[in-house]
Design a protein around this motif. Sequence first.
Motif, PDB file in Angstrom:
ATOM      1  N   SER A 182     -27.946   3.896 -43.590  1.00  8.84           N
ATOM      2  CA  SER A 182     -27.962   5.314 -44.038  1.00  8.84           C
ATOM      3  C   SER A 182     -27.522   6.094 -42.743  1.00  8.84           C
ATOM      4  O   SER A 182     -27.650   5.502 -41.714  1.00  8.84           O
ATOM      5  CB  SER A 182     -29.087   5.678 -44.638  1.00  8.84           C
ATOM      6  N   THR A 183     -27.233   7.301 -42.865  1.00  7.54           N
ATOM      7  CA  THR A 183     -26.961   8.239 -41.745  1.00  7.54           C
ATOM      8  C   THR A 183     -27.429   9.542 -41.757  1.00  7.54           C
ATOM      9  O   THR A 183     -27.443   9.977 -42.988  1.00  7.54           O
ATOM     10  CB  THR A 183     -25.453   8.254 -41.479  1.00  7.54           C
ATOM     11  N   GLY A 184     -27.938  10.063 -40.843  1.00  3.66           N
ATOM     12  CA  GLY A 184     -28.562  11.516 -40.968  1.00  3.66           C
ATOM     13  C   GLY A 184     -29.833  11.303 -39.695  1.00  3.66           C
ATOM     14  O   GLY A 184     -30.454  10.784 -39.712  1.00  3.66           O
ATOM     15  N   ASP A 185     -29.360  12.633 -38.966  1.00  5.20           N
ATOM     16  CA  ASP A 185     -30.576  12.823 -37.926  1.00  5.20           C
ATOM     17  C   ASP A 185     -31.707  13.163 -38.664  1.00  5.20           C
ATOM     18  O   ASP A 185     -32.870  13.024 -38.095  1.00  5.20           O
ATOM     19  CB  ASP A 185     -29.902  14.049 -37.291  1.00  5.20           C
ATOM     20  N   GLU A 186     -31.848  13.472 -40.096  1.00  6.81           N
ATOM     21  CA  GLU A 186     -32.999  13.981 -40.571  1.00  6.81           C
ATOM     22  C   GLU A 186     -33.943  12.878 -41.140  1.00  6.81           C
ATOM     23  O   GLU A 186     -35.090  13.123 -41.664  1.00  6.81           O
ATOM     24  CB  GLU A 186     -32.794  14.959 -41.488  1.00  6.81           C
ATOM     25  N   LEU A 187     -33.547  11.766 -40.958  1.00  3.98           N
ATOM     26  CA  LEU A 187     -33.946  10.745 -41.818  1.00  3.98           C
ATOM     27  C   LEU A 187     -34.882   9.798 -40.930  1.00  3.98           C
ATOM     28  O   LEU A 187     -34.647   9.570 -39.720  1.00  3.98           O
ATOM     29  CB  LEU A 187     -33.008   9.632 -42.349  1.00  3.98           C
ATOM     30  N   LEU A 225     -28.004   7.723 -36.406  1.00  4.68           N
ATOM     31  CA  LEU A 225     -27.954   9.212 -36.091  1.00  4.68           C
ATOM     32  C   LEU A 225     -26.527   9.603 -36.119  1.00  4.68           C
ATOM     33  O   LEU A 225     -25.767   8.812 -36.169  1.00  4.68           O
ATOM     34  CB  LEU A 225     -28.643   9.403 -34.667  1.00  4.68           C
ATOM     35  N   ASP A 226     -26.487  10.932 -36.541  1.00  7.53           N
ATOM     36  CA  ASP A 226     -25.226  11.660 -36.451  1.00  7.53           C
ATOM     37  C   ASP A 226     -24.533  12.025 -35.334  1.00  7.53           C
ATOM     38  O   ASP A 226     -24.278  12.997 -34.623  1.00  7.53           O
ATOM     39  CB  ASP A 226     -25.292  12.899 -37.274  1.00  7.53           C
ATOM     40  N   ARG A 227     -24.176  10.560 -34.550  1.00  9.27           N
ATOM     41  CA  ARG A 227     -23.636  10.577 -33.236  1.00  9.27           C
ATOM     42  C   ARG A 227     -22.820   9.289 -32.994  1.00  9.27           C
ATOM     43  O   ARG A 227     -22.915   8.306 -33.587  1.00  9.27           O
ATOM     44  CB  ARG A 227     -24.640  10.254 -32.070  1.00  9.27           C
ATOM     45  N   GLY A 248     -24.242   8.913 -46.605  1.00 10.08           N
ATOM     46  CA  GLY A 248     -24.189  10.317 -45.981  1.00 10.08           C
ATOM     47  C   GLY A 248     -23.186  10.275 -44.995  1.00 10.08           C
ATOM     48  O   GLY A 248     -22.383   9.359 -44.659  1.00 10.08           O
ATOM     49  N   GLY A 249     -22.802  11.653 -44.628  1.00 10.73           N
ATOM     50  CA  GLY A 249     -22.001  11.757 -43.419  1.00 10.73           C
ATOM     51  C   GLY A 249     -20.536  11.799 -43.747  1.00 10.73           C
ATOM     52  O   GLY A 249     -19.760  11.469 -42.994  1.00 10.73           O
ATOM     53  N   VAL A 250     -20.336  12.002 -45.071  1.00 11.58           N
ATOM     54  CA  VAL A 250     -18.854  11.567 -45.698  1.00 11.58           C
ATOM     55  C   VAL A 250     -18.345  13.240 -46.037  1.00 11.58           C
ATOM     56  O   VAL A 250     -17.171  13.108 -46.661  1.00 11.58           O
ATOM     57  CB  VAL A 250     -18.581  10.691 -46.824  1.00 11.58           C
ATOM     58  N   TYR A 255     -21.041  17.301 -38.710  1.00  7.35           N
ATOM     59  CA  TYR A 255     -21.854  16.125 -38.270  1.00  7.35           C
ATOM     60  C   TYR A 255     -21.428  15.152 -39.227  1.00  7.35           C
ATOM     61  O   TYR A 255     -22.402  14.107 -39.288  1.00  7.35           O
ATOM     62  CB  TYR A 255     -23.390  16.286 -37.972  1.00  7.35           C
ATOM     63  N   ASP A 256     -20.557  15.355 -39.985  1.00 11.06           N
ATOM     64  CA  ASP A 256     -20.016  14.225 -41.130  1.00 11.06           C
ATOM     65  C   ASP A 256     -19.131  13.380 -40.348  1.00 11.06           C
ATOM     66  O   ASP A 256     -18.292  13.732 -40.507  1.00 11.06           O
ATOM     67  CB  ASP A 256     -19.868  14.683 -42.374  1.00 11.06           C
ATOM     68  N   LEU A 257     -19.441  12.359 -39.773  1.00  9.60           N
ATOM     69  CA  LEU A 257     -18.654  11.528 -38.793  1.00  9.60           C
ATOM     70  C   LEU A 257     -18.376  10.270 -39.207  1.00  9.60           C
ATOM     71  O   LEU A 257     -17.565   9.447 -38.752  1.00  9.60           O
ATOM     72  CB  LEU A 257     -19.301  11.463 -37.586  1.00  9.60           C
TER      73      LEU A 257
END
Length: 404
Positions: A182-187, A225-227, A248-250, A255-257
């Motif tokens: 999964s991806t996301g700084d909020e998770l 993370l979204d990095r 996520g991130g698509v 920040y969709d990387l």
Amino acid sequence: MLSFEEARQLVVRKIADRQGRPFPTLSLPLSEALGFVLAQEVQADRDYPPFDRSTRDGYAVRSSEAAAGASLRCVGEIKAGDNVTSPLASGTCIQIMTGAAVPPGADAVVMIEFIRRHGEQVSFDRATQPGQNIVPRGSEARAGQAALKPSLRLGFAELAIAAQVGAAQLLCARKPRVAILSTGDELVPITETPGPFHIRNSNGVSLAAQVRLAGGEPVLLGNALDRIDDLSAKIELGLRGDVLVLSGGVSMGKYDLVESVLKSLGADFFFDAVAIRPGRPTVFGRCQNVWVFGLPGNPVSSMVTFQLFAIPALDLLSGASARPLPLLEATLVDAVKEKAGLSHFLPARLEWRDLSPCVSALRWQGSGDIAALGRANCFLLVPPDRLDISAGERVSVLPRLDVL
Ligand code: AMP
Ligand code: MG
């Protein structure tokens, strides 16, 4: 933009085109083989049934001697499992139980409900047809015939067939390994307490469950993370399996990387949008010889897009053929209205009224609404050319086979 049918076909075609290598296999006892795909042929070890088998409790007779009104002397009984060698003498009958072998000479079994018995004499109420209530030896399978073929998914019936012919171990294809990231700084992991603006990583759990149900082996990689640096490092870990599923991130956000990081790792993309809602920004590609699905992060989007696109991929990578999308028809209970141009998959509830399926769309807050999906047992498919569908019309439904 591709329709969901076209996108699904593309997944199947891309993977099928690269298939052909022998699958890694493992030998499993029947008790562990449920859901695996068979990688061998299993043959009938003898004829099935192995003897002419009575399907009823009754009397074995020569049919020509057991006309309506005729009567025969009963000379004994045969239970299931008894040895049967001596033929039935003319003018006699023998009591027989379900599953017992019919003696030579007898060619019919008369059900116990249709005779009358006085001492040793048995008289018959109705005409007797040759062959009735007997399954002849070898009529289900002949010795040496294939009882199970390679590429078959092993369900309860297939396991029973293997058991019947004495195949206690089965050579199966190894399940495809599916890395889930999964991806996301909020998770935050589900074992941690989220901060006020954080949420728990539920997609890791739902995707792993979907992988298991689809016959794959999930490998949980946690969250990136979204990095760019963190995403690249974790995606590279995920490229060790057969399939990488990202959530996520698509989308189009800053920040969709995911797509750009995959690209920098050498990915080819076959599609990065499908005309569906939820799930429009779904990505499918190949990166360093691994199939990659980038699913939108909203929980309902990731669930729907996994059902639509990842399941046929896992079928093929398990050595089976891609199963069809199990759409069924139902009657719409309340009218629905959706935007044209996209296929909508709405959380819905299927019920059977007088054996006929009826479906109602559920109230929901959009693709983040996991609670709505918990009340749903299917998705109602609203096709792109249908603005309004009236109550009473026939509609297509994608059942949630995990709960139905
Ligand atoms: P994204 O696709 O990254 O733009 O995420 C869309 C929405 O889904 C956001 O509200 C995210 O917080 C949520 N989301 C993304 N990943 C997950 C996840 N693994 N578990 C639960 N919600 C998620
Ligand atoms: Mg995100």
